[in-house]
Design a protein around this motif. Structure first.
Motif, mmCIF file in Angstrom:
data_model
loop_
_atom_site.group_PDB
_atom_site.id
_atom_site.type_symbol
_atom_site.label_atom_id
_atom_site.label_comp_id
_atom_site.label_asym_id
_atom_site.label_seq_id
_atom_site.Cartn_x
_atom_site.Cartn_y
_atom_site.Cartn_z
ATOM 1 N N LYS A 107 -50.688 -0.217 7.064
ATOM 2 C CA LYS A 107 -50.524 -1.046 8.232
ATOM 3 C C LYS A 107 -52.003 -1.043 8.762
ATOM 4 C CE LYS A 107 -47.908 -2.876 10.021
ATOM 5 N NZ LYS A 107 -47.229 -4.375 9.811
ATOM 6 N N GLU A 108 -52.806 0.097 8.585
ATOM 7 C CA GLU A 108 -54.292 -0.114 9.141
ATOM 8 C C GLU A 108 -55.066 -0.974 8.334
ATOM 9 O OE1 GLU A 108 -55.224 3.981 8.660
ATOM 10 O OE2 GLU A 108 -54.490 4.731 10.363
ATOM 11 N N LYS A 109 -54.904 -1.137 7.120
ATOM 12 C CA LYS A 109 -55.541 -2.077 6.211
ATOM 13 C C LYS A 109 -54.648 -3.669 6.320
ATOM 14 C CE LYS A 109 -56.830 1.432 2.935
ATOM 15 N NZ LYS A 109 -58.318 1.214 3.000
ATOM 16 N N ASN A 110 -53.873 -3.840 7.173
ATOM 17 C CA ASN A 110 -53.334 -5.005 7.372
ATOM 18 C C ASN A 110 -52.521 -5.613 6.134
ATOM 19 O OD1 ASN A 110 -54.037 -5.778 10.044
ATOM 20 N ND2 ASN A 110 -56.071 -5.784 9.398
ATOM 21 N N ASP A 152 -42.614 -4.357 8.188
ATOM 22 C CA ASP A 152 -42.203 -5.708 8.331
ATOM 23 C C ASP A 152 -40.693 -6.255 8.072
ATOM 24 O OD1 ASP A 152 -44.895 -6.494 8.988
ATOM 25 O OD2 ASP A 152 -45.523 -5.660 7.320
#
Length: 379
Positions: A107-110, A152
Motif C-alpha cells: 500500500k505504501e508503494k501504491n 482493495d
C-alpha cells in the motif's frame, strides 16, 4: 500480469491453505502470468520465483505447530520489498505477520492488494483451547480486520465467510469463489483392498485436531446398528492422533489412521462407501468437496461454524452437530438404502462438475486479480 502471492504457512500440501495457494500459483503460471511467491518453505529456497523468509519463533509452541504439519513465516522487509518490486498486484493468503507486513508495504508503494479470507477465528483459537470464548474470537477478527480494511478486494471461498465478515465490518469489495477441486478428483471404478472387501468403508479427511470432531464420528459408529461391518478411515495427521486411537479402541473394527499421497487419496475416496464430515469449525472443507467430486455421498455436520454444510443436498446429507446418535441414524440409513445412495452419488458427481471445477474457479480468481489490478482480463 505480474503477481506476488504471500502465504505465511506454505509448506507441504497437507492443509487447505497450502493446497489453495499452490493451485492458484500453478493456474496463474499456466495462463502465462509471472508469479512470485513469498513464503517460509525452506524447500523452495533457490527455486525460481520463490522468496523465502525465516520461520517465526514461537518458543514452546514450535513443536505443537510442527505436529500440525505447518510452518509459520516471520516478516522480512528486505525480502518482501524485493518480491513485490514492479508487480501489478499483491495477493495475501492469510492475515498473519508476513501477510500483514506485505500488505502494508504494498500500500505504501501504491500497489493494489487483494487478500483471501480463509481463516475463521476459531481456526486459530482452537489451538490455544479458547475456541468457545466469544471475546477472544472477536479480538482475533479485530486482528484480521487490521489488514483486510486496507485491501482493495477480498476473496471469500464461501458465501458463509463473506456473510460472517460483512456482518462484523460492513460491505466489502468481495468475490465469493470456491477454492475449487482438481479434475484429478473424479469417479474412477476402484476395487476395495482385500482387507476391506466385506466392510462398509467410511472416510473422513481432516487434521487430527479438536475442531475436526473425529470423536463424534467414532462415537456414532459405536452406536450404529452396523458397527461390526464399518471400517473407518481417518486420512490426515496431527496432535490428537494418540487420543483418537485410544478412543477408537471401543470399536469392533480398528480404524485406519494414515496420511495419504494425492494419488492414494483419490483411490481411497473411490473405493469408500460414505464420506462423513463431522467438523465443528470449517471455512470451506476442500476434503469434502474432493470426495463429492468423486461421487462419494457425504454426511456433514450442521454446526453453525461449519460452512461445509452448504453442500448438503438434503437433510439426509447432514446431521445435528455433536449428536453421535443422529449421525449414527444417517449412517445406518445410507447403509440400508444402497439404491438411494447410488442415485445420490450420481447427483453429487453432477453437482461437483457444475460448481466446483478447479479450472472454472481459477478463471474467476484470475478475473478478480486483473480487475483489482486495474487491468483487462485476458481473453
Amino acid at each position: 500480469m505480474k503477481v506476488t502471492i504471500v502465504c505465511d504457512v506454505l509448506g507441504e500440501e497437507n492443509n487447505g491453505t497450502t493446497i489453495a495457494t499452490m493451485n492458484l500459483i500453478r493456474s496463474l503460471k499456466s495462463k502465462g502470468h509471472e508469479v512470485r511467491v513469498i513464503c517460509p518453505d525452506e524447500n523452495r529456497r533457490g527455486e525460481e520465483g520463490f522468496y523465502v523468509v525465516p520461520l517465526l519463533n514461537l518458543g514452546p509452541l514450535n513443536e505443537y505447530v510442527r505436529k500440525n504439519g505447518v510452518v509459520i513465516a516471520k516478516a522480512d522487509k528486505t525480502v518482501i520489498c524485493e518480491a513485490i518490486d514492479g508487480v501489478d498486484i499483491v495477493h495475501i493468503m492469510i492475515p498473519f505477520s508476513l501477510g500483514r507486513k506485505a500488505a502494508k508495504i504494498a500500500k505504501e508503494k501504491n500497489i493494489p492488494v487483494s487478500a483471501g479470507f480463509h481463516a475463521m477465528a476459531e481456526n486459530l483459537t482452537t489451538h490455544i483451547f479458547m475456541k468457545n470464548f466469544g471475546l477472544v474470537n472477536r479480538l482475533t477478527y479485530s486482528y484480521y480486520h487490521g489488514m483486510y480494511k486496507y485491501v482493495d478486494a477480498i476473496h471469500y471461498p464461501t458465501q458463509y465467510l463473506c456473510d460472517l465478515y460483512e456482518k462484523l465490518y460492513g460491505k466489502t469489495n468481495g468475490y465469493v469463489i470456491s477454492n475449487g477441486v482438481s479434475s484429478a478428483f473424479h469417479k474412477i471404478p476402484t476395487e476395495k483392498p482385500e482387507q476391506f472387501k466385506d466392510k462398509f468403508v467410511i472416510l473422513f479427511t481432516g487434521r487430527y485436531s479438536g475442531e475436526k470432531s473425529h470423536d463424534v464420528l467414532i462415537d456414532a459408529v459405536a452406536l450404529s446398528e452396523y458397527k461390526d461391518k464399518i471400517q473407518l478411515i481417518f486420512a490426515g495427521a496431527g496432535p490428537k492422533k494418540e487420543k483418537l486411537e485410544k478412543l477408537s479402541q471401543k470399536l469392533p473394527v480398528k480404524p485406519v489412521f494414515a496420511f495419504f499421497s494425492r494419488d492414494d487419496m483419490i483411490k481411497t475416496i473411490n473405493y469408500s462407501d460414505l464420506y462423513v464430515h463431522p467438523a465443528e469449525i470449517e471455512a470451506e472443507g476442500i476434503a469434502c468437496l474432493e470426495a463429492i467430486s468423486c461421487g462419494l455421498v457425504p454426511v456433514i455436520s450442521d454446526s453453525p461454524r461449519c460452512a461445509t454444510k452448504m453442500y448438503a443436498l438434503d437433510d439426509m446429507n447432514k446431521f445435528i452437530y455433536n449428536k453421535p446418535a443422529d449421525l449414527a441414524k444417517k449412517i445406518d440409513y445410507w447403509i440400508s438404502h444402497p439404491d438411494e445412495k447410488a442415485k445420490r452419488s450420481a447427483e453429487y458427481e453432477k453437482y461437483a462438475q457444475n460448481l466446483l471445477s478447479l479450472d472454472a474457479c481459477m478463471d474467476r480468481m484470475e478475473q478478480m486479480l486483473t480487475e483489482t489490478a486495474g487491468m483487462e482480463a485476458r481473453s
